[in-house]
Structures are given as C-alpha cells and as structure tokens.
Enzyme design. Structure first.
Site, PDB file in Angstrom:
ATOM      1  N   TYR A  32      65.076  36.715 -12.504  1.00 16.42           N
ATOM      2  CA  TYR A  32      64.880  36.344 -11.102  1.00 16.42           C
ATOM      3  C   TYR A  32      66.220  35.953 -10.497  1.00 16.42           C
ATOM      4  CZ  TYR A  32      60.026  36.686 -12.287  1.00 16.42           C
ATOM      5  OH  TYR A  32      58.822  37.181 -12.696  1.00 16.42           O
ATOM      6  N   TYR A  74      50.512  34.828  -3.195  1.00 18.38           N
ATOM      7  CA  TYR A  74      51.072  35.657  -4.265  1.00 18.38           C
ATOM      8  C   TYR A  74      51.614  34.758  -5.364  1.00 18.38           C
ATOM      9  CZ  TYR A  74      54.015  38.990  -6.737  1.00 18.38           C
ATOM     10  OH  TYR A  74      54.594  39.764  -7.709  1.00 18.38           O
ATOM     11  N   MET A  76      54.018  34.495  -7.975  1.00 10.22           N
ATOM     12  CA  MET A  76      55.241  35.181  -8.410  1.00 10.22           C
ATOM     13  C   MET A  76      55.409  35.031  -9.917  1.00 10.22           C
ATOM     14  SD  MET A  76      57.893  34.209  -5.323  1.00 10.22           S
ATOM     15  CE  MET A  76      57.786  32.433  -5.540  1.00 10.22           C
ATOM     16  N   HIS A 113      51.093  40.409 -10.106  1.00  6.32           N
ATOM     17  CA  HIS A 113      51.360  41.615 -10.892  1.00  6.32           C
ATOM     18  C   HIS A 113      51.450  41.231 -12.362  1.00  6.32           C
ATOM     19  CE1 HIS A 113      52.861  42.793  -6.886  1.00  6.32           C
ATOM     20  NE2 HIS A 113      52.405  43.980  -7.241  1.00  6.32           N
ATOM     21  N   ASN A 118      50.164  43.633 -21.115  1.00  7.65           N
ATOM     22  CA  ASN A 118      50.061  42.194 -21.343  1.00  7.65           C
ATOM     23  C   ASN A 118      48.581  41.787 -21.374  1.00  7.65           C
ATOM     24  OD1 ASN A 118      50.241  39.406 -21.401  1.00  7.65           O
ATOM     25  ND2 ASN A 118      51.869  39.298 -19.878  1.00  7.65           N
ATOM     26  N   GLU A 119      47.931  42.143 -22.492  1.00  6.10           N
ATOM     27  CA  GLU A 119      46.486  41.920 -22.614  1.00  6.10           C
ATOM     28  C   GLU A 119      46.102  40.452 -22.535  1.00  6.10           C
ATOM     29  OE1 GLU A 119      44.857  44.024 -25.966  1.00  6.10           O
ATOM     30  OE2 GLU A 119      45.952  45.843 -25.432  1.00  6.10           O
ATOM     31  N   ILE A 122      46.089  39.478 -18.866  1.00 12.35           N
ATOM     32  CA  ILE A 122      44.972  40.145 -18.170  1.00 12.35           C
ATOM     33  C   ILE A 122      43.657  39.436 -18.483  1.00 12.35           C
ATOM     34  CG2 ILE A 122      43.642  42.298 -18.011  1.00 12.35           C
ATOM     35  CD1 ILE A 122      46.460  43.714 -18.602  1.00 12.35           C
ATOM     36  N   PHE A 124      43.264  36.344 -19.522  1.00  7.00           N
ATOM     37  CA  PHE A 124      43.338  35.009 -18.938  1.00  7.00           C
ATOM     38  C   PHE A 124      42.897  35.041 -17.474  1.00  7.00           C
ATOM     39  CE2 PHE A 124      45.945  32.105 -16.325  1.00  7.00           C
ATOM     40  CZ  PHE A 124      45.494  30.878 -16.799  1.00  7.00           C
ATOM     41  N   TYR A 125      43.466  35.960 -16.700  1.00  8.19           N
ATOM     42  CA  TYR A 125      43.141  36.011 -15.273  1.00  8.19           C
ATOM     43  C   TYR A 125      41.709  36.486 -15.039  1.00  8.19           C
ATOM     44  CZ  TYR A 125      47.932  34.852 -14.159  1.00  8.19           C
ATOM     45  OH  TYR A 125      49.129  34.188 -14.058  1.00  8.19           O
ATOM     46  N   LYS A 127      39.200  35.933 -16.939  1.00 10.14           N
ATOM     47  CA  LYS A 127      38.356  34.778 -17.266  1.00 10.14           C
ATOM     48  C   LYS A 127      38.248  33.822 -16.073  1.00 10.14           C
ATOM     49  CE  LYS A 127      39.822  31.331 -19.913  1.00 10.14           C
ATOM     50  NZ  LYS A 127      40.489  30.703 -21.047  1.00 10.14           N
TER      51      LYS A 127
END
Length: 169
Positions: A32, A74, A76, A113, A118-119, A122, A124-125, A127
């Site tokens: 970043y 968003y 980040m 994003h 990144n399973e 994915i 986690f979100y 859930k």
C-alpha cells in the site's frame, strides 16, 4: 493460544501508523502506498488497530465509496497476523464495521476484494452474510493469482429507498 484473550480496537494515529504499515506488509501480499496511509488517518472510526491482550495483531481500514449511484462502504484491508487467526479478532473488526453501517443507516452495501484462492477469507465473509457478486480478472498486479472476487453484503437494493416486505396474494 486460546480464545480467552481480550480483543480491543484502537484508533490509528500519526503515532502508531507505522505499526499499521508493518502489519500490512506482513499480512497482505500487496503493498500500500503513502496515500493509503494518509487517507487512513482521515477516516476516523473506519480504520482501527486490533489489539489482542494489548499487542497489535490486526487492523481494518475502510472508506466510503459513492460509485454506481450508491453509498457503499469499501473494506480496503481487514487482516490479522497468522498466529492470531481463528481467535475471533477478524469477527470483532468486521462487526465494528457492520455496526457503523447499521447505525449510519444510509449504506446500500459493504464490499471488498479477495484473491480468488483465499478460501479462508471467502469462507469468513460468507459466514458473515457476504456473497460473491463478481469476479474481476487481472485485478491484482504482481501477485498470482491476479483475479479477485468482489464480496458484498447488501443492506438495501438499488431501487429501494427502504426495505420492503414481500407480500404474496
């Protein structure tokens, strides 16, 4: 490590921004720029360091996005150091963000994003009520795979001014 530790969120300030930079270097495969960190200092409650038993182990950084005729939040970055994952720290950070959205009441959705491989992220979100709404090819530069999923949690539909009940006759 056990889940019995104490997780607290703290403000990001000019005095601890270097801790955020170091954390992001370790947690994320992308770098970043200085503008990212300058912007983070301006967003107040939308950026927090996560402390586990008084040690900085994670952070969440968000910004308001007004694209596509919507007011969206968003995410980040949201991440924790590897040894501190699966202790509920990510959930504390995400719940902080979702609480801001709920209390504000004017967000259409919250999105982020995630690299397609990144399973863990994915799951986690998902859930927490997010769903994959898009796949962006070649989203990332200099990392493989370069593709990203857009995950989103919707609070209201584009045409809605307020939630509606689905009545059947």
């Amino acid at each position: 490590m056990t889940r019995g530790g104490r997780t607290e969120l703290g403000d990001i300030t000019p005095h601890n921004i270097k801790q955020l930079k170091r954390l992001n270097q370790v947690v994320f495969p992308v770098t970043y720029n200085d503008k990212f960190y300058k912007d983070v200092l301006e967003v107040g409650e939308l950026a927090k360091l996560a402390y586990y038993n008084d040690i900085v182990v994670g952070a969440v950084c968000c910004r308001v996005d007004t694209s596509e005729n919507q007011r969206r939040l968003y995410i980040m970055t949201l991440g924790a150091l590897a040894p501190y994952r699966r202790l509920g720290i990510g959930t504390v950070m995400l719940e902080h963000v979702l609480k801001i959205c709920k209390e504000d009441g004017n967000y259409d959705n919250v999105f982020l994003h995630v690299q397609v491989n990144n399973e863990g992220a994915i799951k986690f979100y998902e859930k927490h009520g997010f769903e994959i709404v898009e796949e962006k090819k070649n989203y990332y530069k200099r990392i493989e795979p370069a593709d990203a999923y857009v995950l989103q949690k919707t609070f209201r539909q584009k045409s809605d001014t307020k939630p509606t009940e689905n009545k059947q006759s």
